[in-house]
Design a protein around this motif. Structure first.
Motif, PDB file in Angstrom:
ATOM      1  N   VAL A  27      12.090 -22.494-129.567  1.00  0.00           N
ATOM      2  CA  VAL A  27      12.499 -23.828-129.116  1.00  0.00           C
ATOM      3  C   VAL A  27      14.031 -23.859-129.053  1.00  0.00           C
ATOM      4  CG1 VAL A  27      12.469 -26.285-129.706  1.00  0.00           C
ATOM      5  CG2 VAL A  27      10.459 -24.877-130.170  1.00  0.00           C
ATOM      6  N   PRO A  28      14.599 -24.381-127.976  1.00  0.00           N
ATOM      7  CA  PRO A  28      16.063 -24.456-127.890  1.00  0.00           C
ATOM      8  C   PRO A  28      16.662 -25.229-129.071  1.00  0.00           C
ATOM      9  CG  PRO A  28      15.054 -25.005-125.788  1.00  0.00           C
ATOM     10  CD  PRO A  28      13.951 -24.891-126.770  1.00  0.00           C
ATOM     11  N   LYS A  29      17.832 -24.786-129.515  1.00  0.00           N
ATOM     12  CA  LYS A  29      18.460 -25.357-130.711  1.00  0.00           C
ATOM     13  C   LYS A  29      18.681 -26.862-130.596  1.00  0.00           C
ATOM     14  CE  LYS A  29      22.249 -24.759-133.895  1.00  0.00           C
ATOM     15  NZ  LYS A  29      23.448 -24.041-134.251  1.00  0.00           N
ATOM     16  N   SER A  30      19.110 -27.336-129.435  1.00  0.00           N
ATOM     17  CA  SER A  30      19.357 -28.779-129.269  1.00  0.00           C
ATOM     18  C   SER A  30      18.066 -29.583-129.413  1.00  0.00           C
ATOM     19  CB  SER A  30      19.997 -29.055-127.912  1.00  0.00           C
ATOM     20  OG  SER A  30      19.134 -28.643-126.870  1.00  0.00           O
ATOM     21  N   LEU A  31      16.964 -29.045-128.928  1.00  0.00           N
ATOM     22  CA  LEU A  31      15.671 -29.713-129.052  1.00  0.00           C
ATOM     23  C   LEU A  31      15.190 -29.688-130.500  1.00  0.00           C
ATOM     24  CD1 LEU A  31      13.416 -31.200-127.633  1.00  0.00           C
ATOM     25  CD2 LEU A  31      12.407 -28.997-127.027  1.00  0.00           C
ATOM     26  N   ARG A  32      15.415 -28.561-131.192  1.00  0.00           N
ATOM     27  CA  ARG A  32      15.050 -28.482-132.623  1.00  0.00           C
ATOM     28  C   ARG A  32      15.810 -29.538-133.421  1.00  0.00           C
ATOM     29  NH1 ARG A  32      15.485 -22.317-132.674  1.00  0.00           N
ATOM     30  NH2 ARG A  32      17.581 -22.788-133.379  1.00  0.00           N
ATOM     31  N   GLU A  33      17.091 -29.711-133.129  1.00  0.00           N
ATOM     32  CA  GLU A  33      17.894 -30.713-133.835  1.00  0.00           C
ATOM     33  C   GLU A  33      17.381 -32.121-133.562  1.00  0.00           C
ATOM     34  OE1 GLU A  33      21.929 -29.988-132.692  1.00  0.00           O
ATOM     35  OE2 GLU A  33      22.083 -28.206-133.972  1.00  0.00           O
ATOM     36  N   ASP A  34      17.027 -32.407-132.303  1.00  0.00           N
ATOM     37  CA  ASP A  34      16.483 -33.723-131.966  1.00  0.00           C
ATOM     38  C   ASP A  34      15.183 -33.984-132.724  1.00  0.00           C
ATOM     39  OD1 ASP A  34      18.504 -34.431-130.266  1.00  0.00           O
ATOM     40  OD2 ASP A  34      17.392 -33.967-128.425  1.00  0.00           O
ATOM     41  N   ILE A  35      14.325 -32.984-132.795  1.00  0.00           N
ATOM     42  CA  ILE A  35      13.033 -33.141-133.474  1.00  0.00           C
ATOM     43  C   ILE A  35      13.235 -33.372-134.964  1.00  0.00           C
ATOM     44  CG2 ILE A  35      10.928 -31.914-134.142  1.00  0.00           C
ATOM     45  CD1 ILE A  35      11.050 -30.570-131.326  1.00  0.00           C
ATOM     46  N   THR A  36      14.103 -32.589-135.590  1.00  0.00           N
ATOM     47  CA  THR A  36      14.264 -32.714-137.042  1.00  0.00           C
ATOM     48  C   THR A  36      15.085 -33.935-137.450  1.00  0.00           C
ATOM     49  OG1 THR A  36      16.154 -31.194-137.009  1.00  0.00           O
ATOM     50  CG2 THR A  36      13.984 -30.251-137.497  1.00  0.00           C
ATOM     51  N   LEU A  37      15.891 -34.486-136.547  1.00  0.00           N
ATOM     52  CA  LEU A  37      16.680 -35.663-136.888  1.00  0.00           C
ATOM     53  C   LEU A  37      15.976 -36.975-136.559  1.00  0.00           C
ATOM     54  CD1 LEU A  37      20.255 -34.557-135.819  1.00  0.00           C
ATOM     55  CD2 LEU A  37      19.326 -34.747-138.126  1.00  0.00           C
ATOM     56  N   LYS A  38      14.910 -36.920-135.754  1.00  0.00           N
ATOM     57  CA  LYS A  38      14.232 -38.142-135.313  1.00  0.00           C
ATOM     58  C   LYS A  38      12.715 -38.038-135.500  1.00  0.00           C
ATOM     59  CE  LYS A  38      17.791 -39.035-131.911  1.00  0.00           C
ATOM     60  NZ  LYS A  38      18.116 -39.073-130.498  1.00  0.00           N
ATOM     61  N   THR A  39      12.297 -37.802-136.720  1.00  0.00           N
ATOM     62  CA  THR A  39      10.871 -37.772-137.040  1.00  0.00           C
ATOM     63  C   THR A  39      10.477 -39.134-137.593  1.00  0.00           C
ATOM     64  OG1 THR A  39      10.951 -35.409-137.507  1.00  0.00           O
ATOM     65  CG2 THR A  39       9.106 -36.615-138.421  1.00  0.00           C
ATOM     66  N   TRP A  40       9.392 -39.694-137.086  1.00  0.00           N
ATOM     67  CA  TRP A  40       8.979 -41.021-137.506  1.00  0.00           C
ATOM     68  C   TRP A  40       8.425 -40.984-138.919  1.00  0.00           C
ATOM     69  CZ3 TRP A  40       9.774 -45.805-136.211  1.00  0.00           C
ATOM     70  CH2 TRP A  40       8.942 -46.807-136.719  1.00  0.00           C
ATOM     71  N   CYS A  41       8.943 -41.857-139.777  1.00  0.00           N
ATOM     72  CA  CYS A  41       8.433 -42.015-141.139  1.00  0.00           C
ATOM     73  C   CYS A  41       7.652 -43.325-141.190  1.00  0.00           C
ATOM     74  CB  CYS A  41       9.567 -42.033-142.161  1.00  0.00           C
ATOM     75  SG  CYS A  41       8.976 -42.318-143.843  1.00  0.00           S
ATOM     76  N   HIS A  43       6.476 -44.731-143.768  1.00  0.00           N
ATOM     77  CA  HIS A  43       6.820 -45.495-144.962  1.00  0.00           C
ATOM     78  C   HIS A  43       8.081 -46.330-144.726  1.00  0.00           C
ATOM     79  CE1 HIS A  43       3.826 -43.075-146.998  1.00  0.00           C
ATOM     80  NE2 HIS A  43       4.437 -42.001-146.534  1.00  0.00           N
ATOM     81  N   CYS A  44       9.098 -45.710-144.143  1.00  0.00           N
ATOM     82  CA  CYS A  44      10.361 -46.408-143.848  1.00  0.00           C
ATOM     83  C   CYS A  44      10.278 -47.206-142.548  1.00  0.00           C
ATOM     84  CB  CYS A  44      11.502 -45.405-143.697  1.00  0.00           C
ATOM     85  SG  CYS A  44      11.840 -44.426-145.151  1.00  0.00           S
ATOM     86  N   GLU A  45       9.346 -46.817-141.675  1.00  0.00           N
ATOM     87  CA  GLU A  45       9.215 -47.371-140.328  1.00  0.00           C
ATOM     88  C   GLU A  45      10.512 -47.179-139.538  1.00  0.00           C
ATOM     89  OE1 GLU A  45       7.666 -51.343-140.544  1.00  0.00           O
ATOM     90  OE2 GLU A  45       5.733 -50.642-141.314  1.00  0.00           O
ATOM     91  N   LEU A  46      11.048 -45.959-139.655  1.00  0.00           N
ATOM     92  CA  LEU A  46      12.292 -45.570-138.979  1.00  0.00           C
ATOM     93  C   LEU A  46      12.193 -44.139-138.479  1.00  0.00           C
ATOM     94  CD1 LEU A  46      14.871 -46.701-141.686  1.00  0.00           C
ATOM     95  CD2 LEU A  46      14.569 -47.766-139.474  1.00  0.00           C
ATOM     96  N   ASP A  47      13.062 -43.795-137.522  1.00  0.00           N
ATOM     97  CA  ASP A  47      13.263 -42.390-137.182  1.00  0.00           C
ATOM     98  C   ASP A  47      14.126 -41.807-138.284  1.00  0.00           C
ATOM     99  OD1 ASP A  47      11.842 -42.363-134.831  1.00  0.00           O
ATOM    100  OD2 ASP A  47      13.566 -42.875-133.595  1.00  0.00           O
ATOM    101  N   ILE A  75       6.192 -36.270-144.697  1.00  0.00           N
ATOM    102  CA  ILE A  75       5.947 -36.647-143.307  1.00  0.00           C
ATOM    103  C   ILE A  75       5.670 -35.391-142.498  1.00  0.00           C
ATOM    104  CG2 ILE A  75       7.261 -38.791-143.312  1.00  0.00           C
ATOM    105  CD1 ILE A  75       9.605 -37.344-142.067  1.00  0.00           C
ATOM    106  N   ASN A  76       4.988 -35.553-141.383  1.00  0.00           N
ATOM    107  CA  ASN A  76       4.659 -34.455-140.488  1.00  0.00           C
ATOM    108  C   ASN A  76       5.148 -34.775-139.089  1.00  0.00           C
ATOM    109  OD1 ASN A  76       3.237 -33.200-142.572  1.00  0.00           O
ATOM    110  ND2 ASN A  76       1.313 -34.124-141.968  1.00  0.00           N
ATOM    111  N   GLN A  77       5.455 -33.735-138.357  1.00  0.00           N
ATOM    112  CA  GLN A  77       5.809 -33.866-136.955  1.00  0.00           C
ATOM    113  C   GLN A  77       4.932 -32.879-136.186  1.00  0.00           C
ATOM    114  OE1 GLN A  77       8.085 -35.918-135.431  1.00  0.00           O
ATOM    115  NE2 GLN A  77       7.484 -35.104-133.471  1.00  0.00           N
ATOM    116  N   VAL A  78       4.127 -33.371-135.253  1.00  0.00           N
ATOM    117  CA  VAL A  78       3.245 -32.521-134.463  1.00  0.00           C
ATOM    118  C   VAL A  78       3.879 -32.306-133.100  1.00  0.00           C
ATOM    119  CG1 VAL A  78       0.937 -32.268-133.489  1.00  0.00           C
ATOM    120  CG2 VAL A  78       1.236 -33.421-135.685  1.00  0.00           C
TER     121      VAL A  78
END
Length: 89
Positions: A27-41, A43-47, A75-78
């Protein structure tokens, strides 16, 4: 070679299976960063940032399992690998 703690233990949250690690590395690095920085929680109801994560493959889906960067709950990200861009060789 430096070893990341937990990589050798499948029960550790930072563990990647071999197949998941290969897919995640493609996965391109920029996309990996987007995925890991914006995972829906839920519990917090936030990215939220995904912290201390690892990955496994479930069919063709890459499942990143980790902890919320805010509340520290699990949390999980699919990620559907069919939708990932094909890397240039």
């Amino acid at each position: 070679m430096y070893k990341v703690p937990g990589r050798e233990n499948p029960k550790h949250p930072m563990h990647f299976t071999l197949e998941a690690e290969v897919i995640w590395a493609a996965v391109p690095k920029s996309l990996r960063e987007d995925i890991t920085l914006k995972t829906w929680c839920r519990h917090c109801e936030l990215d939220a940032p995904l912290c201390e994560y690892g990955g496994v493959m479930k069919g063709r889906a890459l499942v990143l399992k980790g902890r919320c960067g805010f509340c520290i709950r699990r949390i999980n990200q699919v990620i559907d690998t069919f939708l990932l861009p094909i890397p240039d060789n």
